[in-house]
Design a protein around this motif. Structure first.
Motif, PDB file in Angstrom:
ATOM      1  N   ASP A  58      33.357  39.071  39.011  1.00 45.32           N
ATOM      2  CA  ASP A  58      34.128  39.582  37.865  1.00 45.32           C
ATOM      3  C   ASP A  58      35.347  38.727  37.554  1.00 45.32           C
ATOM      4  O   ASP A  58      35.858  38.759  36.438  1.00 45.32           O
ATOM      5  CB  ASP A  58      34.595  41.019  38.134  1.00 45.32           C
ATOM      6  N   GLY A  59      35.816  37.964  38.555  1.00 40.87           N
ATOM      7  CA  GLY A  59      36.938  37.063  38.289  1.00 40.87           C
ATOM      8  C   GLY A  59      38.198  37.473  39.015  1.00 40.87           C
ATOM      9  O   GLY A  59      38.180  38.314  39.909  1.00 40.87           O
ATOM     10  N   LYS A  60      39.307  36.861  38.618  1.00 41.42           N
ATOM     11  CA  LYS A  60      40.554  37.028  39.347  1.00 41.42           C
ATOM     12  C   LYS A  60      41.727  36.881  38.404  1.00 41.42           C
ATOM     13  O   LYS A  60      41.628  36.211  37.375  1.00 41.42           O
ATOM     14  CB  LYS A  60      40.629  35.952  40.429  1.00 41.42           C
ATOM     15  N   ILE A  61      42.842  37.488  38.776  1.00 40.06           N
ATOM     16  CA  ILE A  61      44.070  37.376  37.985  1.00 40.06           C
ATOM     17  C   ILE A  61      45.178  36.856  38.898  1.00 40.06           C
ATOM     18  O   ILE A  61      45.390  37.414  39.979  1.00 40.06           O
ATOM     19  CB  ILE A  61      44.481  38.743  37.386  1.00 40.06           C
ATOM     20  N   PHE A  62      45.844  35.797  38.470  1.00 43.18           N
ATOM     21  CA  PHE A  62      46.997  35.270  39.192  1.00 43.18           C
ATOM     22  C   PHE A  62      48.235  35.459  38.315  1.00 43.18           C
ATOM     23  O   PHE A  62      48.162  35.282  37.100  1.00 43.18           O
ATOM     24  CB  PHE A  62      46.830  33.772  39.493  1.00 43.18           C
ATOM     25  N   ILE A  63      49.358  35.825  38.912  1.00 47.98           N
ATOM     26  CA  ILE A  63      50.600  36.041  38.157  1.00 47.98           C
ATOM     27  C   ILE A  63      51.695  35.161  38.753  1.00 47.98           C
ATOM     28  O   ILE A  63      51.923  35.187  39.961  1.00 47.98           O
ATOM     29  CB  ILE A  63      51.002  37.530  38.196  1.00 47.98           C
ATOM     30  N   LYS A  64      52.337  34.369  37.888  1.00 46.09           N
ATOM     31  CA  LYS A  64      53.369  33.440  38.368  1.00 46.09           C
ATOM     32  C   LYS A  64      54.637  33.607  37.532  1.00 46.09           C
ATOM     33  O   LYS A  64      54.548  33.898  36.329  1.00 46.09           O
ATOM     34  CB  LYS A  64      52.896  31.986  38.204  1.00 46.09           C
TER      35      LYS A  64
END
Ligand SMILES: Nc1ncnc2c1ncn2[C@@H]1O[C@H](COP(=O)(O)OP(=O)(O)OP(=O)(O)O)[C@@H](O)[C@H]1O
Ligand SMILES: [Mg+2]
Length: 112
Positions: free
Chosen positions: A88-94
């Motif tokens: 399903d994927g991934k979320i990265f927050i920076k």
């Protein structure tokens, strides 16, 4: 400000764009990428040898939003892109230090 980097299934791009429009998430960059996660992409068996790390096409979306819009944006992505199946994927927050609108010189959240 935060950079939200989401890697999603290609077929989720169109419904996600519609949902972003509704949620008033505006600026974004989109790239076609190849990647793999925990399953190392797909596994090929060729003449007795196993080939790992095959890359699968995904879409990478980069959006910078104000801090108070991060959770809402993540929820939109989760609601649209989660099927419950692997991949399903991934979320990265920076963190993002600054945004400047070139046309006006505005800075910060107002320039987003
Ligand atoms: N740790 C990571 N670092 C960078 N990119 C990643 C990482 N994990 C996944 N990706 C990217 O996200 C895409 C989708 O990953 P995927 O959803 O398969 O993650 P996963 O951790 O294997 O979860 P699942 O078990 O649900 O498949 C990959 O093809 C790759 O582009
Ligand atoms: Mg995976």
């Amino acid at each position: 400000m935060k950079l939200i980097e989401a890697i999603i299934r290609p077929e989720k791009l169109e419904p996600l764009k519609d949902a972003f429009l509704e949620a008033k998430v505006n600026g974004m960059n989109i790239r076609q990428i190849l990647g793999c996660g925990n399953q190392h992409g797909w596994i090929a068996h060729n003449r007795g040898s196993t080939v790992m790390m095959n890359m699968i096409p995904k879409i990478e979306i980069k959006i910078v939003v104000a801090d108070d819009k991060v959770e809402e944006t993540v929820k939109v992505i989760m609601d649209i892109c989660r099927t419950g199946e692997i991949g399903d994927g991934k979320i990265f927050i920076k963190p993002v230090d600054e945004c400047i609108r070139i046309r006006t010189g505005e800075r910060g959240d107002i320039a987003l």
